[in-house]
Design an enzyme around this catalytic site. Structure first.
Site, PDB file in Angstrom:
ATOM      1  N   LYS A   1       0.696  -1.383   0.001  1.00 39.00           N
ATOM      2  CA  LYS A   1      -0.029  -0.188   0.144  1.00 39.00           C
ATOM      3  C   LYS A   1       0.883   1.109  -0.038  1.00 39.00           C
ATOM      4  CE  LYS A   1      -4.021  -0.520   2.595  1.00 39.00           C
ATOM      5  NZ  LYS A   1      -4.771  -1.047   3.669  1.00 39.00           N
TER       6      LYS A   1
ATOM      7  N   ASP B   1     -10.242   3.755   2.092  1.00 39.49           N
ATOM      8  CA  ASP B   1     -10.366   3.377   3.603  1.00 39.49           C
ATOM      9  C   ASP B   1     -11.093   4.429   4.183  1.00 39.49           C
ATOM     10  OD1 ASP B   1      -9.302   1.032   3.571  1.00 39.49           O
ATOM     11  OD2 ASP B   1      -7.335   1.393   4.155  1.00 39.49           O
TER      12      ASP B   1
END
Ligand code: ATR
Length: 301
Positions: free
Chosen positions: A71, A108
């Protein structure tokens, strides 16, 4: 399912990847909406990430999700990074644009916010300060979401103060004061708070429990744990018993998948009870076997 020459392709890159629930999530939506598409797990070694990402347009992929350990590293590889994702320092969704370039987002933030709206629609950002436990990547997304929602004070509590200070610096926002607090002051930080969010790994299967006395927290406060294995952590059980409204981590995982799905497959999707049940069924029973997947048991994939 039949795969043809026109089947749309997406997937998730991680190392390891076997424990990811994202294939169950996206393939549920593909089935539910009758879309000619498939979403596959892609086991990509860290040193192969750039090669794998650059291959997406050549292979005809619409894009992919990224999970541990990719990520952060992907930020430096893709062509365009959403500004919020850049401040968070991590991306989890890659979209192949029509010109073949790679665009990356961090969904997110969206996942946390949408789940909160879904489960506690009447929660207001003005209800009081937010207390965030933890200062990792998940905490960064949660803090960005709370600040965007209009929370004016965030009390960031972390074991490693230097890490918390770095997060407060990186996510500084004009109308949101982020203060940092040592781990030993986590209970005092709850005074007058409107929401408490655990983003640490404490409470996940295979990890130590989260020790926190909720006495100082007003009963009107919402308590969120982004852990989803187990679904009802000790924190949530204790909060429920005190009369707090509680939010578990599974919804964040489900909602964070929506923007990617929409970009790759062209249809907006919903988080339903059926979806929750389908993804819950893929969660392995609690036990030592889950320990290897420890970092993939929270709402941020
Ligand atoms: P992610 O990036 O996925 O959010 P992470 O970077 O591993 O995950 O962050 C885990 C968080 O849990 C951190 O805030 C960590 O605290 P430190 O920054 O001090 O490492 C917190 N954490 C993990 N184990 C802990 C423990 N035993 N006590 C207190 N906090 C803990």
């Amino acid at each position: 399912m039949r795969i043809t020459g026109s089947t749309r392709l997406a997937g998730i890159m991680g190392w390891p990847i076997a424990h990811s629930r994202s294939p169950a999530l996206h393939n549920f939506w593909l089935d539910q909406y009758g879309i000619d598409g498939v979403y596959v797990p892609l086991a990509v070694r860290p040193e192969q990430l750039e090669t794998a990402l650059r291959a997406l347009p050549a292979l005809g992929f619409r894009g992919c999700n990224l999970t541990i350990p990719h990520k952060q590293k992907a930020l430096a590889i893709v062509d365009r990074v959403d500004p919020v994702a850049r401040r968070i320092g991590a991306v989890n969704t890659v979209v192949v644009a029509s010109d073949g370039r790679l665009e990356a987002w961090n969904t997110d933030v969206y996942g946390f916010r949408e789940n909160l709206r879904d489960i506690v629609p009447d929660w207001q950002a003005t209800a009081g300060p937010a207390v965030v436990l933890g200062a990792g990547g998940a905490a960064r997304a949660v803090i960005a979401a709370l600040a965007e929602d209009g929370v004016s004070e965030i009390r960031l509590v972390n074991r490693t103060m230097a890490r918390a200070a770095e997060v407060a610096h990186d996510l500084a926002a004009p109308r949101c004061r982020i203060t940092v607090h040592p781990w030993g002051e986590r209970e005092a930080a709850l005074r007058d708070a409107g929401i408490l969010v655990n983003t640490t790994s404490l409470g996940m299967v295979g990890e130590p429990g989260l020790e926190i006395e909720l006495t100082e927290l007003p009963v009107s406060a919402v308590v969120v744990d982004i852990v989803y294995v187990p679904l009802e952590t000790r924190l949530l059980a204790a909060a429920r018993q005190r009369g707090h409204r509680v939010v578990d981590g599974l919804g964040m995982l489900l909602h964070q998948g929506r923007p990617g799905f929409e970009a790759w497959f062209g249809i907006p999707v919903r988080v339903s009870d059926e979806l929750r049940t389908a993804v819950l069924a893929t969660l392995a029973p609690a036990g030592p076997a889950m320990a290897g997947a420890a970092r993939q048991q929270r709402g941020s994939q």
